[in-house]
Design an enzyme around this catalytic site. Structure first.
Site, PDB file in Angstrom:
ATOM      1  N   ASN A 162     -93.349 -74.015  45.743  1.00 41.25           N
ATOM      2  CA  ASN A 162     -93.290 -75.248  46.521  1.00 41.25           C
ATOM      3  C   ASN A 162     -93.931 -76.380  45.726  1.00 41.25           C
ATOM      4  O   ASN A 162     -94.887 -76.165  44.988  1.00 41.25           O
ATOM      5  CB  ASN A 162     -94.035 -75.066  47.844  1.00 41.25           C
ATOM      6  N   HIS A 219     -95.980 -79.823  46.263  1.00 39.39           N
ATOM      7  CA  HIS A 219     -96.762 -80.462  47.326  1.00 39.39           C
ATOM      8  C   HIS A 219     -97.425 -81.725  46.792  1.00 39.39           C
ATOM      9  O   HIS A 219     -98.016 -81.700  45.702  1.00 39.39           O
ATOM     10  CB  HIS A 219     -97.827 -79.501  47.850  1.00 39.39           C
ATOM     11  N   SER A 272     -99.002 -80.872  43.159  1.00 38.60           N
ATOM     12  CA  SER A 272     -99.225 -79.480  42.761  1.00 38.60           C
ATOM     13  C   SER A 272     -97.959 -78.667  42.985  1.00 38.60           C
ATOM     14  O   SER A 272     -97.254 -78.871  43.973  1.00 38.60           O
ATOM     15  CB  SER A 272    -100.353 -78.842  43.607  1.00 38.60           C
ATOM     16  N   ASP A 293     -99.693 -74.205  52.320  1.00 40.54           N
ATOM     17  CA  ASP A 293    -100.134 -74.925  51.119  1.00 40.54           C
ATOM     18  C   ASP A 293    -101.401 -74.318  50.514  1.00 40.54           C
ATOM     19  O   ASP A 293    -102.233 -75.043  49.944  1.00 40.54           O
ATOM     20  CB  ASP A 293    -100.376 -76.409  51.438  1.00 40.54           C
TER      21      ASP A 293
END
Length: 216
Positions: A108, A110, A137, A146
């Site tokens: 992912n 972020h 990130s 997260d």
């Protein structure tokens, strides 16, 4: 080695475009085999179509609950049997049915320097805190929001009189740099997850992720 990638999106798909562009210039040893969105009108779907990539829509509103949606999404992604799943602006929290099934194979992007500012509204929160630096990130996805192991980060200095939109624009430029880099390392089999850390070539990365300075 060229890996197969499924990208999940919800919106305009600018991070998707950064991956497409990296593949086209032979800077990323990957093939995007499908782009999946939970929004039928996501602009990123058109980016995928222009690049000749298969698109699928799975609207979360068509399912009775989060678990049912996650299971359907898991089954859809399984049809493509990807080496890696990339969440590029996918605005859904994935539950254990999905995350556990693809454990270690979901990344992912972020918009914060994790572990700071998990969740939404990261730019406004950074400004409200008087942060002097912000950034983005790439991390592996785990059950906790997260909170998965960070692969790489890029920092952005917070400027006087910044607004959330202005800061978001500069952070997004860095997202476009670090997401293809993280995928490249994965494709080259250079990443190892050790607890909640990512090792690059067997070495501990500083600050839970390699920091890239802002390009000027």
């Amino acid at each position: 080695m060229t890996i197969s990638v499924v990208v999940l999106i919800s919106g305009r798909g600018s991070n998707l475009q950064s991956i497409i562009d990296a593949v086209l210039r032979d800077a990323l040893p990957a093939r995007i085999i499908a782009v999946v969105s939970n929004q039928a009108d996501a602009l990123g779907l058109e980016r995928a179509r222009r690049a000749g990539i298969a698109t699928r829509v799975l609207n979360h509103k068509d399912f009775p609950d989060r678990g049912a949606y996650d299971r359907a999404l898991r089954d859809l992604v399984d049809e493509y049997a990807p080496d890696l799943i990339v969440l590029a602006g996918f605005m859904r929290v994935l539950g254990p049915d999905f995350v556990d099934h693809f454990d270690g194979h979901i990344m992912n992007i972020h918009p914060s320097l994790l572990p700071k500012y998990r969740g939404l509204n990261t730019h406004a929160r950074a400004l409200a805190d008087g942060a002097t630096e912000h950034g983005a990130s790439v991390h592996f996805v785990t059950r906790d929001l997260d909170a998965g192991p960070v692969v790489i980060q890029a920092t952005v200095p917070v400027q006087d009189h910044d607004t959330p939109d202005a800061l978001a624009h500069r952070v997004l430029q860095q997202e476009h740099r670090i997401l293809p880099q993280a995928i490249t390392w994965f494709a080259e089999n250079r990443l190892t997850i050790s607890g909640n850390r990512v090792l690059l070539d067997g070495e501990n990365s500083p600050l839970q992720g390699l920091r890239l300075p802002t390009e000027h």
